[in-house]
Design an enzyme around this catalytic site. Structure first.
Site, PDB file in Angstrom:
ATOM      1  N   GLU A  55      -2.341  -8.997   3.572  1.00  0.00           N
ATOM      2  CA  GLU A  55      -2.683  -9.480   4.912  1.00  0.00           C
ATOM      3  C   GLU A  55      -4.191  -9.485   5.155  1.00  0.00           C
ATOM      4  O   GLU A  55      -4.655 -10.065   6.139  1.00  0.00           O
ATOM      5  CB  GLU A  55      -1.966  -8.642   5.980  1.00  0.00           C
ATOM      6  CG  GLU A  55      -2.522  -7.260   6.231  1.00  0.00           C
ATOM      7  CD  GLU A  55      -2.035  -6.195   5.255  1.00  0.00           C
ATOM      8  OE1 GLU A  55      -2.252  -5.005   5.543  1.00  0.00           O
ATOM      9  OE2 GLU A  55      -1.447  -6.558   4.210  1.00  0.00           O
ATOM     10  N   HIS A  72      -3.788  -5.019   0.049  1.00  0.00           N
ATOM     11  CA  HIS A  72      -3.325  -5.518   1.342  1.00  0.00           C
ATOM     12  C   HIS A  72      -3.351  -7.042   1.336  1.00  0.00           C
ATOM     13  O   HIS A  72      -4.417  -7.638   1.559  1.00  0.00           O
ATOM     14  CB  HIS A  72      -4.211  -4.988   2.474  1.00  0.00           C
ATOM     15  CG  HIS A  72      -4.012  -3.540   2.759  1.00  0.00           C
ATOM     16  ND1 HIS A  72      -3.073  -3.083   3.665  1.00  0.00           N
ATOM     17  CD2 HIS A  72      -4.604  -2.441   2.240  1.00  0.00           C
ATOM     18  CE1 HIS A  72      -3.113  -1.759   3.700  1.00  0.00           C
ATOM     19  NE2 HIS A  72      -4.031  -1.349   2.846  1.00  0.00           N
ATOM     20  N   CYS A 103       0.835  -1.201   0.000  1.00  0.00           N
ATOM     21  CA  CYS A 103       0.000   0.000   0.000  1.00  0.00           C
ATOM     22  C   CYS A 103       0.874   1.258   0.000  1.00  0.00           C
ATOM     23  O   CYS A 103       1.588   1.516  -0.955  1.00  0.00           O
ATOM     24  CB  CYS A 103      -0.986  -0.043   1.161  1.00  0.00           C
ATOM     25  SG  CYS A 103      -2.350   1.136   0.986  1.00  0.00           S
TER      26      CYS A 103
END
Length: 204
Positions: free
Chosen positions: A185, A183, A80
């Site tokens: 994650e 993202h 990001c």
């Protein structure tokens, strides 16, 4: 050891949890010697461009990171804002970026009121070429939250594109330098697969 750079911008713990979830070991640190000794680096980030660059400068990490990545060839993954900081500049601020990738960061601007900013949520990505980070397969989906996007000078650096109003760079790669706008994650199995492939990328 994989090291997640903690420069006070972004949720480093969520990234660390993903690394550990897929079987990796990692350390969270801003110590310059630890960064230079790392086998791999992740540069996360959430927020404004100038705040991110200012945080790196305040902690004395700009030259350390460039030495690790450019001179020592340590593989690095920017996430990001971390991806955006790898470019030359951003329309979001006035500070120069790290300049590792030939490109700049632009602001989304749409006439269509249905296209809200920030771009937020799940989107499929198009993978135009074989690359070490993302395996081309049908309907790979990742989670995005951003108001700015990277524009690369060289198409050869672009390994994934996404469409929101227009096509934009979802991921880039040049040598040992990788960046993703989304993202991983927060991207479930697709994010897990990406993190595993980064962990498998050869060390310097």
């Amino acid at each position: 050891m994989l090291l997640i750079v903690d420069y006070g911008v972004g949720n480093v713990n969520s990234v660390a949890n993903m690394v550990r979830h897929v079987g990796g070991e990692c350390e969270i640190s801003s110590d310059p010697e630890s960064i230079l000794d790392a086998h791999k680096l992740i540069l996360p980030g959430v927020g404004a461009f100038d705040a991110g660059m200012g945080a790196l400068e305040e902690r004395g990490l700009m030259n350390v990171l460039s030495k690790a990545v450019l001179d020592r060839g340590i593989p690095v993954l920017g996430i990001c804002l971390g991806m955006q900081l790898m470019t030359r500049s951003s329309q979001e601020g006035s500070l120069p970026g790290l300049g590792w990738i030939d490109g700049d960061v632009c602001k989304f601007s749409f006439d269509d009121p249905k296209l809200k900013i920030p771009h937020m949520g799940w989107n499929t990505v198009n993978i135009p070429m074989e690359n070490p980070l993302i395996v081309p397969e049908e309907r790979q989906r990742f989670y995005f939250v951003h108001s700015y996007y990277v524009s690369c000078d060289n198409d050869s650096d672009v390994i994934a594109r996404c469409r929101y109003g227009h096509d934009f760079v979802a991921a880039f790669a040049r040598g040992n330098i990788f960046g993703v706008q989304f993202h991983p994650e927060k991207s479930h199995r697709f994010g897990m697969a990406l993190v595993r492939r980064f962990m498998e990328f050869p060390n310097a």
